[in-house]
Design an enzyme around this catalytic site. Structure first.
Site, mmCIF file in Angstrom:
data_model
loop_
_atom_site.group_PDB
_atom_site.id
_atom_site.type_symbol
_atom_site.label_atom_id
_atom_site.label_comp_id
_atom_site.label_asym_id
_atom_site.label_seq_id
_atom_site.Cartn_x
_atom_site.Cartn_y
_atom_site.Cartn_z
ATOM 1 N N THR A 28 21.796 -0.972 7.056
ATOM 2 C CA THR A 28 21.188 -1.974 7.196
ATOM 3 C C THR A 28 21.889 -2.974 8.236
ATOM 4 O O THR A 28 22.717 -2.337 8.839
ATOM 5 C CB THR A 28 21.649 -2.935 5.802
ATOM 6 O OG1 THR A 28 23.060 -3.180 6.008
ATOM 7 C CG2 THR A 28 21.441 -2.473 4.375
ATOM 8 N N CYS A 29 21.276 -4.091 8.677
ATOM 9 C CA CYS A 29 21.707 -4.719 9.948
ATOM 10 C C CYS A 29 22.186 -6.050 9.316
ATOM 11 O O CYS A 29 22.396 -7.196 9.555
ATOM 12 C CB CYS A 29 20.691 -5.194 10.829
ATOM 13 S SG CYS A 29 19.120 -6.123 9.860
ATOM 14 N N SER A 30 23.136 -5.658 8.178
ATOM 15 C CA SER A 30 23.893 -6.786 7.256
ATOM 16 C C SER A 30 25.464 -6.457 7.108
ATOM 17 O O SER A 30 25.626 -5.254 7.112
ATOM 18 C CB SER A 30 23.232 -6.992 5.927
ATOM 19 O OG SER A 30 24.049 -7.669 4.992
ATOM 20 N N GLY A 66 26.151 -6.828 13.516
ATOM 21 C CA GLY A 66 26.850 -5.760 12.807
ATOM 22 C C GLY A 66 25.759 -5.103 11.881
ATOM 23 O O GLY A 66 24.933 -5.243 11.619
#
Length: 75
Positions: A28-30, A66
């Site tokens: 994920t881009c989380s 992140g």
């Protein structure tokens, strides 16, 4: 909550397409625990024939966003 339900659905669908002894990468881009570690834990609870491999969190830096990545392996 809606997003985490979608993430769970995607993981479950991808698991069905993964061969025995295959590897599934979840990324994920989380940086939210609810979208990362919690999704992996929920997946493993639903799929006891899978195990968690290496995971990595890439924190936000001046060079980029992140990210989170986890390796899941079907036993």
């Amino acid at each position: 909550e809606e997003l985490t339900r979608v993430q769970d659905q995607i993981l479950d669908a991808a698991a069905e397409l993964t061969a025995r002894a295959g590897v599934l990468a979840y990324a994920t881009c989380s940086l939210f625990r609810a979208e990362n570690e919690d999704r992996v834990a929920a997946f493993l609870a639903r799929h006891p024939d899978w195990k968690q491999g290496p995971t990595r969190r890439f924190d936000v830096t001046e060079d980029g966003d992140g990210f989170f990545a986890a390796q899941l392996t079907r036993e």
